[in-house]
Write an enzyme that holds these catalytic residues in place. Structure first.
Site, mmCIF file in Angstrom:
data_model
loop_
_atom_site.group_PDB
_atom_site.id
_atom_site.type_symbol
_atom_site.label_atom_id
_atom_site.label_comp_id
_atom_site.label_asym_id
_atom_site.label_seq_id
_atom_site.Cartn_x
_atom_site.Cartn_y
_atom_site.Cartn_z
ATOM 1 N N LEU A 17 -14.231 12.312 33.214
ATOM 2 C CA LEU A 17 -13.744 13.530 33.852
ATOM 3 C C LEU A 17 -12.330 13.840 33.360
ATOM 4 C CD1 LEU A 17 -14.224 15.807 35.854
ATOM 5 C CD2 LEU A 17 -13.392 14.307 37.680
ATOM 6 N N ARG A 37 -8.068 27.855 38.212
ATOM 7 C CA ARG A 37 -8.775 28.026 36.953
ATOM 8 C C ARG A 37 -9.778 29.162 37.074
ATOM 9 N NH1 ARG A 37 -10.550 22.109 35.056
ATOM 10 N NH2 ARG A 37 -8.577 21.367 34.267
ATOM 11 N N ILE A 44 -12.439 15.745 29.958
ATOM 12 C CA ILE A 44 -12.648 17.193 29.930
ATOM 13 C C ILE A 44 -11.573 17.937 30.722
ATOM 14 C CG2 ILE A 44 -15.113 16.905 29.612
ATOM 15 C CD1 ILE A 44 -15.463 17.871 32.530
ATOM 16 N N GLU A 45 -10.827 17.228 31.568
ATOM 17 C CA GLU A 45 -9.720 17.877 32.265
ATOM 18 C C GLU A 45 -8.532 18.086 31.334
ATOM 19 O OE1 GLU A 45 -9.359 19.085 35.316
ATOM 20 O OE2 GLU A 45 -11.365 18.572 36.021
ATOM 21 N N SER A 46 -8.208 17.090 30.529
ATOM 22 C CA SER A 46 -6.967 17.144 29.756
ATOM 23 C C SER A 46 -7.095 16.702 28.307
ATOM 24 C CB SER A 46 -5.916 16.253 30.427
ATOM 25 O OG SER A 46 -6.329 14.886 30.371
#
Length: 689
Positions: free
Chosen positions: A227, A22, A230-232
């Protein structure tokens, strides 16, 4: 494969992370089109899992992505940022269905990466200009926007909630603080990102309970569930430009380190339960080594090795004092902001959230490969629902894994499934073709002949070395239920992708099947209860080779086809003036924006009229409603004027001045999407009478 191996070694050395690749690409204006097209020829790849048709379809999808990106660039340059955002979302959704790791070390892989880089650059500037980010934008693009947002001096007004931030920060089972960086992220989610965050909240209803149970079982703080948000965005099919997959955005190397299987049959990074278990173990290891959850979350984003170096350079393990990549520095504040709002949505104005139903299911253990069509019948459900419950499945059947495969079925249907399954004859519930190996045949040739990967045949026959097969022996080839024993595909690609023409009379009630990626003649013949020889005769085929987009005449259907796309539902009336529907048949390389340009409609109108959602992809042969014939407002009843282009004019300015759309001007004057206009040109414009 070499690239994957190198990546795997780097992960071992640095500790890896779910999204190691990323990064934020600082935006710079492209000199021309946003991507560089690759060769139009198919690329030969030496891979056990890649077939000629896969490469052809992959290349066609990249062609389509480039065309849509070009449209987004034009819209942005005209100041149409909301329209540009929709085009970018369409590209992101298209590419999310691809898995670049199936196309290793090839020119297509390089081209794919260039397109993703261009997509990231365009999102970077477009999302900074729109008033609200669309719900269809991927989580990684939204997070990149937050990174930039957090660096800006002005924060949108969210003063009515500021006092609430700190009050709610003490309700967690891990440290959640509110400082200036967290507050900026909070304000972003309550302003520009509100719509997208609402969609994430809706999806959370499906997974929160299960995620918390796994984290609790692993002895971790249950509020780490945010978490995954906000990851997926709680999307198990999420795929980022860093090639990270699933609810927890694992790259392939880290996934394998934590026991997730990624092969021709399944991608367990998309399995909600297994990926959560793996993420919990990974986070537990990071916290054990770093001693702080903020540092563990940072390492999850950029890798433990990078965090270790930052700690050594700063001489402290205080996360807020470390010099880390900008995205990682913002990742922890973003997590805290998302947790504060998601745990108390009503306090921040999210009052009408349509939470999705909880992810519940029964499981049945299957020791054999089973066609999902048969499985759906046994559970009295649909293949679509089975796919939703088992997003890790990559094929039309369950895998041949040692120890059996645990298939998820709708809750409350286990007894019904087992009873129905027991009554199905072995010949119909276990689908195999017995292939006798000929002298000189290779596993690669056999795999291409049947349209299946070498790895799948090796798994099914417990073969450890693909070079050691012997003439006269038999191989079991997994095939869909009811398929013909005749081989599915020729190893020689077709010379032309033109639509085949029938050379013999088709049945009176004959249907037309549009070939999808992965279709084979024996699957289609089985679907329509006919034979391969008849289909070849009706369509003038000299071999078994077919390509995505081909239209085949088939026999009358006895039931809903397994592989054919269901006809689009009838749309609601568009408006009071709606009359007869104007229909359009999608052609090869068509996209929604090309169709909308041709017929003067917006993409939103096409989606509404045809019941398409933001992730829907159109295919050759689909029938779309593109407008309505009306007695009022037609070109015949409107007043025609002739406009002469002046120096400095743009289509956008001309359309705005006459209260029409750019698409309408193009349609009235037969202008191509990329057509330039010059002073002195004359255009027809129809003004409402």
């Amino acid at each position: 494969m070499r690239r994957v191996s190198i990546l795997f070694i780097i992960i071992l050395l640095l500790g890896g992370c779910s999204s190691t690749r990323r990064f934020i690409i600082p935006y710079s204006e492209p000199a021309g089109p946003p991507v560089i097209s690759g060769s139009s020829e198919a690329v030969a790849v030496d891979s056990q899992d890649v077939l000629p048709n896969d490469l052809i379809q992959f290349q066609a999808d990249l062609d389509q992505a480039e065309l849509i990106l070009q449209s987004s660039l034009e819209a942005r340059q005209s100041g149409l940022y909301e329209e540009a955002q929709k085009y970018l979302d369409e590209v992101a959704n298209l590419l999310a269905l691809k898995d670049i790791e199936e196309i290793p070390d090839s020119l297509l892989a390089v081209r794919y990466d260039r397109i993703l880089e261009s997509l990231s650059r365009e999102y970077y500037v477009v999302l900074a200009e729109v008033s609200e980010i669309s719900v269809a934008s991927p989580a990684w693009a939204i997070l990149n926007r937050i990174d930039e947002f957090a660096e800006e001096g002005d924060v949108p007004a969210c003063g009515q909630w500021v006092s609430t931030f700190s009050e709610l920060s003490g309700q967690f089972d891990m440290e959640i603080v509110v400082n200036e960086r967290v507050e900026k992220s909070l304000c972003f989610f309550l302003s520009q990102g509100r719509g997208a965050f609402q969609r994430w909240l809706e999806r959370s209803g499906q997974y929160l309970e299960m995620l918390r149970a796994v984290l609790r079982d692993e002895g971790l703080p249950t509020d780490l569930v945010y978490l995954s948000m906000i990851e997926s965005g709680f999307n198990p099919r999420a795929y980022s430009y860093a090639h990270a997959v699933g609810l927890w955005q694992f790259i392939r190397g880290t996934a394998r380190l934590y026991g997730l299987k990624v092969d021709w049959w399944v991608d367990e990074r998309r399995d909600p339960v297994k990926s959560t278990r793996a993420a919990a173990k990974y986070l537990k290891d990071l916290h054990r080594d770093l001693g702080d959850w903020k540092l563990a979350i940072a390492a999850y984003n950029c890798g433990k090795g990078r965090v270790d170096r930052a700690i050594r350079q700063a001489g402290t393990n205080d996360f807020w004092a470390l010099d880390l990549p900008r995205q990682t520095e913002n990742h922890v504040p973003i997590f805290m902001a998302a947790a504060i709002i998601a745990k108390n949505p009503g306090a921040f104005g999210f009052e009408t959230i349509a939470y999705e139903e909880s992810y519940t299911y029964d499981e049945v253990v299957l020791d054999h490969c089973l066609d999902l069509k048969v499985a759906a019948t046994c559970a009295a459900t649909t293949q679509s629902e089975l796919k939703d419950l088992n997003p890790e499945l990559r094929r039309w059947c369950t895998p041949v894994h040692k120890g059996g495969y645990r298939l998820k079925i709708p809750q409350g249907t286990k007894t019904q499934f087992e009873q129905a399954y027991a009554k199905i004859p072995d010949s119909k519930k276990v689908s195999w073709h017995r292939h006798k190996i000929r002298r000189g045949e290779t596993l690669s040739q056999i795999a291409q002949h049947y349209g299946i990967s070498q790895r799948a045949i090796m798994d099914a026959n417990t073969i450890s070395n693909r070079h050691r097969i012997h003439a006269g022996k038999y191989l079991l080839i997994p095939t869909p239920y009811g398929s013909s024993p005749v081989a599915a595909k020729s190893s020689t690609p077709a010379k032309s992708s033109t639509i085949p023409r029938p050379t013999a009379a088709a049945p009176k009630d004959g249907a037309v099947h549009v070939v999808r990626r992965g279709d084979t003649l024996w699957e289609i013949a089985s679907t329509y209860d006919t034979s391969i020889s008849k289909i070849r005769k009706w369509n003038g085929l000299k071999s078994n080779t077919i390509r995505p987009g081909d239209r085949l005449v088939v026999a009358p259907k006895k039931e809903e086809p397994l592989l054919a796309k269901v006809l689009l539902p009838t749309p609601a009336e568009a408006d009071e003036a709606s009359g007869e529907k104007i229909m359009y048949t999608v052609k090869r390389n068509d996209t929604l924006w090309k169709v909308s340009t041709k017929y003067g409609a917006t993409i939103d109108q096409l989606r509404t009229w045809n019941s398409l959602d933001g992730s829907s992809i159109i295919h050759p042969g689909d029938r779309l409603v593109v407008g309505f014939r009306s007695s009022e407002g037609s070109e015949e009843t409107n007043r025609e004027i002739v406009y002469t282009v002046r120096r400095g004019d743009t289509l956008w300015e001309i359309a705005k001045a006459h209260k029409v759309t750019v698409s309408e001007i193009r349609r009235w004057n037969n202008l191509h999407r990329n057509s330039k206009i010059y002073p002195g040109e004359k255009f027809k414009i129809y003004i409402p009478s």
